[in-house]
Design an enzyme around this catalytic site. Structure first.
Site, PDB file in Angstrom:
ATOM      1  N   GLU A  72       0.817  -1.220   0.000  1.00  0.00           N
ATOM      2  CA  GLU A  72       0.000   0.000   0.000  1.00  0.00           C
ATOM      3  C   GLU A  72       0.849   1.268   0.000  1.00  0.00           C
ATOM      4  O   GLU A  72       0.401   2.317  -0.454  1.00  0.00           O
ATOM      5  CB  GLU A  72      -0.953   0.022   1.190  1.00  0.00           C
ATOM      6  CG  GLU A  72      -2.104  -0.991   1.094  1.00  0.00           C
ATOM      7  CD  GLU A  72      -1.735  -2.345   1.664  1.00  0.00           C
ATOM      8  OE1 GLU A  72      -0.542  -2.556   1.991  1.00  0.00           O
ATOM      9  OE2 GLU A  72      -2.630  -3.206   1.776  1.00  0.00           O
ATOM     10  N   PHE A 134     -10.630  -7.080  14.521  1.00  0.00           N
ATOM     11  CA  PHE A 134      -9.683  -7.574  13.524  1.00  0.00           C
ATOM     12  C   PHE A 134      -9.386  -6.481  12.496  1.00  0.00           C
ATOM     13  O   PHE A 134     -10.294  -5.871  11.948  1.00  0.00           O
ATOM     14  CB  PHE A 134     -10.261  -8.821  12.831  1.00  0.00           C
ATOM     15  CG  PHE A 134      -9.356  -9.351  11.751  1.00  0.00           C
ATOM     16  CD1 PHE A 134      -8.090  -9.848  12.069  1.00  0.00           C
ATOM     17  CD2 PHE A 134      -9.745  -9.321  10.419  1.00  0.00           C
ATOM     18  CE1 PHE A 134      -7.244 -10.325  11.071  1.00  0.00           C
ATOM     19  CE2 PHE A 134      -8.904  -9.790   9.416  1.00  0.00           C
ATOM     20  CZ  PHE A 134      -7.655 -10.293   9.754  1.00  0.00           C
ATOM     21  N   GLN A 135      -8.128  -6.235  12.269  1.00  0.00           N
ATOM     22  CA  GLN A 135      -7.655  -5.214  11.321  1.00  0.00           C
ATOM     23  C   GLN A 135      -8.217  -3.825  11.608  1.00  0.00           C
ATOM     24  O   GLN A 135      -8.595  -3.084  10.694  1.00  0.00           O
ATOM     25  CB  GLN A 135      -7.935  -5.641   9.874  1.00  0.00           C
ATOM     26  CG  GLN A 135      -7.114  -6.871   9.507  1.00  0.00           C
ATOM     27  CD  GLN A 135      -7.053  -7.165   8.030  1.00  0.00           C
ATOM     28  OE1 GLN A 135      -8.017  -6.939   7.310  1.00  0.00           O
ATOM     29  NE2 GLN A 135      -5.925  -7.694   7.586  1.00  0.00           N
ATOM     30  N   LYS A 184     -17.239  -0.277   7.317  1.00  0.00           N
ATOM     31  CA  LYS A 184     -17.835  -1.210   6.363  1.00  0.00           C
ATOM     32  C   LYS A 184     -19.358  -1.089   6.320  1.00  0.00           C
ATOM     33  O   LYS A 184     -19.964  -1.177   5.246  1.00  0.00           O
ATOM     34  CB  LYS A 184     -17.420  -2.638   6.743  1.00  0.00           C
ATOM     35  CG  LYS A 184     -17.589  -3.607   5.602  1.00  0.00           C
ATOM     36  CD  LYS A 184     -16.887  -4.916   5.868  1.00  0.00           C
ATOM     37  CE  LYS A 184     -17.138  -5.880   4.720  1.00  0.00           C
ATOM     38  NZ  LYS A 184     -16.527  -7.180   4.983  1.00  0.00           N
ATOM     39  N   MET A 503      24.733   8.700   0.310  1.00  0.00           N
ATOM     40  CA  MET A 503      24.597  10.002   0.979  1.00  0.00           C
ATOM     41  C   MET A 503      24.983   9.883   2.457  1.00  0.00           C
ATOM     42  O   MET A 503      25.629  10.770   3.021  1.00  0.00           O
ATOM     43  CB  MET A 503      23.162  10.517   0.840  1.00  0.00           C
ATOM     44  CG  MET A 503      22.958  11.898   1.423  1.00  0.00           C
ATOM     45  SD  MET A 503      24.036  13.122   0.635  1.00  0.00           S
ATOM     46  CE  MET A 503      22.934  13.809  -0.604  1.00  0.00           C
TER      47      MET A 503
HETATM   48  C1  LIG Z   1      12.863   5.777   4.379  1.00  0.00           C
HETATM   49  C2  LIG Z   1      14.195   6.404   4.638  1.00  0.00           C
HETATM   50  N1  LIG Z   1      15.060   5.827   5.489  1.00  0.00           N
HETATM   51  C3  LIG Z   1      16.273   6.399   5.720  1.00  0.00           C
HETATM   52  C4  LIG Z   1      16.636   7.557   5.105  1.00  0.00           C
HETATM   53  C5  LIG Z   1      18.003   8.204   5.384  1.00  0.00           C
HETATM   54  N2  LIG Z   1      18.810   8.213   4.141  1.00  0.00           N
HETATM   55  C6  LIG Z   1      18.911   9.301   3.345  1.00  0.00           C
HETATM   56  S1  LIG Z   1      19.800   9.021   1.964  1.00  0.00           S
HETATM   57  C7  LIG Z   1      20.138   7.434   2.442  1.00  0.00           C
HETATM   58  C8  LIG Z   1      20.958   6.532   1.565  1.00  0.00           C
HETATM   59  C9  LIG Z   1      20.331   6.285   0.245  1.00  0.00           C
HETATM   60  O1  LIG Z   1      21.071   5.326  -0.465  1.00  0.00           O
HETATM   61  P1  LIG Z   1      20.788   5.102  -1.998  1.00  0.00           P
HETATM   62  O2  LIG Z   1      19.347   5.004  -2.257  1.00  0.00           O
HETATM   63  O3  LIG Z   1      21.626   3.976  -2.481  1.00  0.00           O
HETATM   64  O4  LIG Z   1      21.243   6.469  -2.632  1.00  0.00           O
HETATM   65  P2  LIG Z   1      22.735   7.041  -2.811  1.00  0.00           P
HETATM   66  O5  LIG Z   1      22.918   8.078  -1.761  1.00  0.00           O
HETATM   67  O6  LIG Z   1      23.696   5.907  -2.647  1.00  0.00           O
HETATM   68  O7  LIG Z   1      22.728   7.607  -4.183  1.00  0.00           O
HETATM   69  C10 LIG Z   1      19.526   7.158   3.667  1.00  0.00           C
HETATM   70  C11 LIG Z   1      19.645   5.865   4.387  1.00  0.00           C
HETATM   71  C12 LIG Z   1      15.682   8.136   4.236  1.00  0.00           C
HETATM   72  N3  LIG Z   1      15.920   9.275   3.600  1.00  0.00           N
HETATM   73  N4  LIG Z   1      14.493   7.525   4.001  1.00  0.00           N
END
Ligand SMILES: Cc1ncc(C[n+]2csc(CCOP(=O)(O)OP(=O)(O)O)c2C)c(N)n1
Ligand SMILES: [Mg+2]
Length: 611
Positions: A72, A134-135, A184, A503
């Protein structure tokens, strides 16, 4: 509270007076609101509405197809991608409990980026609410904290009007997500369909009417031009509000006629054609160096549909330090003076305000020669141009994006995950029009890219849609690869694989002495190409030689169906420029390949401002 809208619809609706179930009413209102695609996943508490959709489609030649995601969360982001790419309200429909809670992230994401979606959740029967049935999940309290509005419908006679009102609230004013929680028994109830009528919501509607009617007074125009007339280096700072408020046309006319250069936020990309001579591209933490220098050098800043977010004004006191006059245009009064003290503001519809100012300027014969400033901006743009190690033997991510961009010419829809790849895409792609750039800006939600691209492809069937994803981001909703092939969508998926959370690694290298806690995935075993093949992609290729980039990228982009491309990029490639968190633009690091105006030491940010 009846207005013209209701009267016209009342007179016209062929089903007014018909007896039908609540479920059928919901579907009929969706159809009346122009919904042509629903993204959703079924379950017990939403079965009556799913059945009504099925019957509606039998009768109306599949006019409202139900697109089924793997999760979802995917449905929510598909609805958001649809809305961002089209400006129309996106619709997601899910069951109670886990179905509803799986959509919390896209609802919050849409709230933070002002995206109009309606999420319809089934709920347990009214008699069971509060019994841990439930749910069952407390959707009004959970969503109440993250949505623009939530309706729990307990009185079935208000169902029809509530569904209509949800669309009104989602798309008016500052757009956002509205959640409908429908028990529902309310779906199974039978009653008379009216074909018109909305809930009173008098406070909200009054505010919206006031916003629409809030024309710029002549005195405000006079003040604005008096200040602008004193400026020698004016700059427009355009944000996502320009796109969401359909103000791009007015902004372009405004900047072109007055010859004022424009920087945009991450969310404002495409507000002005990035190849326009007045376009100074993105500002902020990972903005172009020339954009940030222009902000530092301007003496007058016109903020339009932008909100001085911490990724732009990390240090609000030192943001645009030379600006003697700051004007702020926004649809949301709460944004004015929220972060930065401004000198002039207007709360209302942005296109109307810009066009009114232009008209006033023409009437008073306003003219200024800002050619010196224009030359200065042109020099900034060429002296501090984006650049990277073009001689590297490794595949540089910027090079891949340049290769794709050369083929798409600023006309493709680009969706992204979150991380370095997102910033590289923002920096190196061209965008000729608004609504081509789909990214999770405020929330920064990994996993956004693939489902958003799917939703966008449903909204814009003729456009080339490309998801530029990261190896970690795509894992979050990788189940949606199958959704691409199930519906035979010609979506192009690119994974810029740097074997990890690039990043996060960049921040760890800069601020944590290179300790790569939980961010390195070089030992992970995933074979992305096999995953794409397993999900039925007819084109799935891994690119790991620089000399193949141009040829393979062309073959991939020109492939007529779903296509997947994994590119093994330089795992150490960084995002530059970078303004550290909480810092001002004079602390911008430009890296080895972009010329800096000042020698800047990397500064460890203030720990209290680290995020
Ligand atoms: C749902 C979620 N969890 C954690 C983060 C923290 N976060 C920001 S960028 C990143 C790394 C992303 O890695 P990737 O998708 O491989 O992109 P890259 O930076 O390597 O291009 C993380 C863990 C986030 N932005 N969103
Ligand atoms: Mg990565």
């Amino acid at each position: 509270m009846k207005d013209r809208y209701d009267m016209v619809n009342q007179a016209a609706h062929p089903l007014a007076g018909a007896s039908m179930t609540g479920a059928d009413m919901v579907v009929q209102v969706l159809s009346d609101e122009g919904v042509d695609t629903i993204f959703g996943y079924s379950g017990g508490a939403i079965l009556p509405i799913y059945d009504a959709v099925f019957r509606f489609n039998l009768e109306h030649g599949s006019a409202m197809p139900l697109i089924v995601p793997a999760n979802e969360q995917g449905a929510g982001f598909m609805a958001a991608g649809y809305a961002r790419a089209s400006g129309r309200v996106g619709v997601a429909m899910v069951t109670s409990g886990p179905g509803a809670t799986n959509t919390v992230t896209p609802v919050r994401d849409s709230m933070a980026d002002s995206v109009p979606i309606v999420v319809i959740c089934g709920q347990v029967a009214t008699t069971a609410i509060g019994t841990d049935a439930f749910q069952e999940a407390p959707v009004p309290s959970i969503m109440g904290a993250v949505a623009k509005h939530v309706f729990l419908i307990t009185d079935p006679t208000k169902l029809e009007a509530t569904v209509r009102t949800a669309f009104e609230i989602a798309r008016t004013g500052r757009p956002g997500p509205v959640v409908l929680d429908i028990p529902k028994d309310v779906q199974n109830w039978k009653g008379v369909f009216h074909g018109s009528g909305r809930l009173p919501v008098p406070g909200y509607r009054q505010r919206m009417n006031r916003l629409g009617a809030n024309k710029l007074p002549e005195a405000a125009c006079a003040d604005f031009f008096a200040a602008l007339g004193r400026a020698r280096r004016p700059l427009i700072y355009a944000g996502g509000g320009v796109i969401n408020g359909n103000a791009s046309f007015a902004l372009r006319e405004f900047s072109r006629e007055l010859k004022i250069p424009v920087v945009t936020t991450l969310m404002g990309i495409g507000a002005i054609d990035t190849t326009d001579p007045l376009a100074m591209r993105m500002l902020g933490m990972h903005g172009a160096a020339f954009a940030n220098y222009a902000v530092d050098d301007c003496d007058c800043l016109l903020a339009i549909g932008a909100r001085f977010d911490d990724r732009v004004a990390g240090n609000p006191g030192k943001f645009a330090p030379g600006a003697k006059f700051i004007a702020h245009f926004d649809i949301d009064a709460s944004e004015i003076n929220k972060v930065k003290r401004i000198d002039w503001s207007h709360v209302g519809l942005v296109p109307d305000a810009l066009l009114a100012l232009l008209d006033y300027g023409r009437r008073i014969g306003f003219r200024r020669d800002w050619s010196e400033w224009q030359v200065h901006c042109d020099e900034l743009r060429s002296r501090h141009a984006m650049n990277y190690d073009r001689d590297s033997e490794l595949i540089q991510p910027y090079y891949v994006i340049e290769a794709i961009n050369a083929l798409t010419d600023g006309e493709a829809i680009i969706a992204t995950g979150v991380g370095q790849h997102q910033m590289w895409a923002a920096q190196y792609f061209d965008f000729r029009s608004p609504r081509l750039w789909l990214t999770s800006g405020s929330m920064g939600t990994m996993g956004f890219g693939l489902p958003a691209a799917i939703g966008a492809q449903f909204a814009q069937r003729q456009r080339l849609v490309i998801d530029i994803d990261g190896d970690a981001s795509i894992r979050m909703n990788i189940g949606e690869l199958e959704t691409v092939t199930t519906y035979d969508l010609p979506v192009k998926v690119v994974v810029l694989n740097n074997c990890g959370d690039g990043m996060v690694k960049q921040w760890q290298k800069l601020f944590f002495k290179g300790r790569l806690s939980a961010s390195d995935k070089s030992l992970h075993k995933k074979d992305f190409v096999k995953a794409a093949l397993a999900d039925g992609f007819p084109y799935a290729v891994r690119l790991d030689r620089k000399s193949d980039v141009a040829r393979v990228v062309e073959e991939f982009i020109r492939f007529p169906g779903p296509a997947f491309l994994e590119v093994m990029i330089d795992a150490d490639a960084g995002v530059y420029p970078m303004v550290g968190p909480g810092q001002s633009y004079d602390a911008m690091i430009t890296g080895e390949h972009i010329a800096s105006r000042t020698a800047v030491e990397i500064q460890a940010p203030d720990a209290s401002k680290m995020f």
